[in-house]
Design a protein around this motif. Structure first.
Motif, mmCIF file in Angstrom:
data_model
loop_
_atom_site.group_PDB
_atom_site.id
_atom_site.type_symbol
_atom_site.label_atom_id
_atom_site.label_comp_id
_atom_site.label_asym_id
_atom_site.label_seq_id
_atom_site.Cartn_x
_atom_site.Cartn_y
_atom_site.Cartn_z
ATOM 1 N N LYS A 56 43.935 34.285 51.059
ATOM 2 C CA LYS A 56 44.016 35.600 50.449
ATOM 3 C C LYS A 56 42.710 36.020 49.786
ATOM 4 O O LYS A 56 41.972 35.197 49.242
ATOM 5 N N SER A 57 42.450 37.334 49.827
ATOM 6 C CA SER A 57 41.321 37.923 49.125
ATOM 7 C C SER A 57 41.845 38.714 47.933
ATOM 8 O O SER A 57 42.896 39.354 48.016
ATOM 9 N N VAL A 58 41.095 38.688 46.819
ATOM 10 C CA VAL A 58 41.530 39.359 45.600
ATOM 11 C C VAL A 58 40.365 40.134 44.991
ATOM 12 O O VAL A 58 39.235 39.664 44.957
ATOM 13 N N ILE A 59 40.686 41.327 44.511
ATOM 14 C CA ILE A 59 39.741 42.124 43.737
ATOM 15 C C ILE A 59 40.028 41.879 42.271
ATOM 16 O O ILE A 59 41.157 42.090 41.815
ATOM 17 N N GLU A 60 39.032 41.395 41.545
ATOM 18 C CA GLU A 60 39.195 41.138 40.108
ATOM 19 C C GLU A 60 38.543 42.264 39.325
ATOM 20 O O GLU A 60 37.395 42.645 39.600
ATOM 21 N N VAL A 61 39.278 42.791 38.358
ATOM 22 C CA VAL A 61 38.814 43.925 37.567
ATOM 23 C C VAL A 61 38.511 43.441 36.162
ATOM 24 O O VAL A 61 39.347 42.812 35.510
ATOM 25 N N THR A 62 37.320 43.716 35.686
ATOM 26 C CA THR A 62 36.912 43.273 34.357
ATOM 27 C C THR A 62 37.675 44.035 33.283
ATOM 28 O O THR A 62 37.821 45.261 33.351
ATOM 29 N N ALA A 63 38.167 43.325 32.298
ATOM 30 C CA ALA A 63 38.919 43.953 31.214
ATOM 31 C C ALA A 63 38.000 44.838 30.372
ATOM 32 O O ALA A 63 36.832 44.537 30.186
#
Length: 306
Positions: A299-306
């Motif tokens: 799986k690929s994931v987009i991580e969003v900075t808090a």
């Protein structure tokens, strides 16, 4: 304002863009969530090309990508019971998951267990939940043999693990490059492509009891010939063709209860998410290309900075 990765019209990668949009406002039964991670799935790029889910309404452009996300509740809409500001949640967004903020309907939103990361939670609502629904739809007894086509992808990876946990013997069809990975899941690997049926017969001389198809097309047609009972075929890769062959599409439950179940499997160590690629929101296009070429591992994931 809130950033989101969108497609501005139907087409190819050239219609994608990172834009600023108004922060969504939760309606009845919805949660405004600050996204921490969003899963990437084949359906994301397919929607960009103009594909639409049966019964869905056309969406106005620009449309944010992403059908699974995890994050923190920032506002609760009317009637959205069981959730509060600050809750860590995951589910299926209605305003796109590739974004700093999105909306989650409470009907398909679950509380994230403390032992589950945002990154892992973000890949459960589509891939793992589809796998869970499909395996349970087949209802195989321990000792049965299941063929999973597309076993090296997001749904396939989860389906193999869930079936193995239920005591089912699994034959996993995937490219030769994914052989070691598929075998690490506890499946017997067979190479995908023309001649699949003969390779499966060699790997399972006593025959197979069911097929969980994630590829469609010629692969699905060939896999169906292995079954004595065509009803023992479910597909998320070629739903219409599966029905024509006597099988059925995966019946998606789309409930918070299923999300709770797959999250518990991860926390218990039964189900590994196999996130193999993470990118920031600005790199969403890179993640989409990896999935769109059809050869992504895990799986690929987009991580969003808090």
């Amino acid at each position: 304002m809130s950033k989101a990765y969108v497609f501005t019209r139907n087409g190819g990668p050239e219609v994608e863009a990172l834009v600023d949009r108004d922060r969504p406002v939760p309606g009845p039964g919805e949660l405004l969530v600050a996204v921490r991670a969003a899963g990437v799935n084949p359906v994301d790029w397919k929607l960009r090309t103009g594909y639409s889910r049966p019964g869905s309404e056309p969406q106005p452009f620009p449309t944010a990508f992403g059908s699974e996300a995890a994050g923190v509740v920032e506002a609760v809409g009317p009637g959205a019971e069981g959730f509060a500001v600050g809750d860590e949640v995951f589910g299926n967004p209605v305003a796109g998951g590739y974004a700093e903020h999105t909306l989650l309907p409470v009907t398909v939103t679950a509380h994230k267990p403390a032992g589950l990361s945002f990154t892992d939670a973000a890949v459960l609502p589509v891939a793992a939940a589809t796998a869970y629904d499909g395996v349970h739809q087949l209802g195989l007894a321990p000792g049965a043999t299941l063929l999973v086509t597309g076993a090296g992808g997001g749904v396939g990876t989860a389906a193999v693990q869930i079936a193995r946990h239920a005591g089912v013997h699994v034959i996993g069809a995937a490219s030769a490059a994914k052989k070691d990975f598929v075998e690490s899941l506890g499946a017997v690997h067979v190479a995908s492509g023309a001649g699949l049926a003969d390779r499966v017969r060699a790997a399972a001389p006593d025959g197979i009891d069911a097929v969980f198809d994630l590829v469609g097309g010629d692969t699905l047609r060939e896999a169906a010939t292995l079954l004595a009972d065509p009803a023992a075929l479910v597909s998320a890769g070629g739903k219409q063709l599966a029905a024509e062959l006597g099988g059925a599409p995966v019946e998606r439950a789309r409930t918070a209860a299923v999300l709770d179940a797959v999250a518990d499997l991860v926390v218990e160590g039964v189900l590994r998410t196999y996130v193999t690629r993470t990118v920031p929101l600005a790199g969403a296009g890179e993640a989409l290309r990896a999935v769109e070429d059809g050869h992504a591992l895990g799986k690929s994931v987009i991580e969003v900075t808090a």
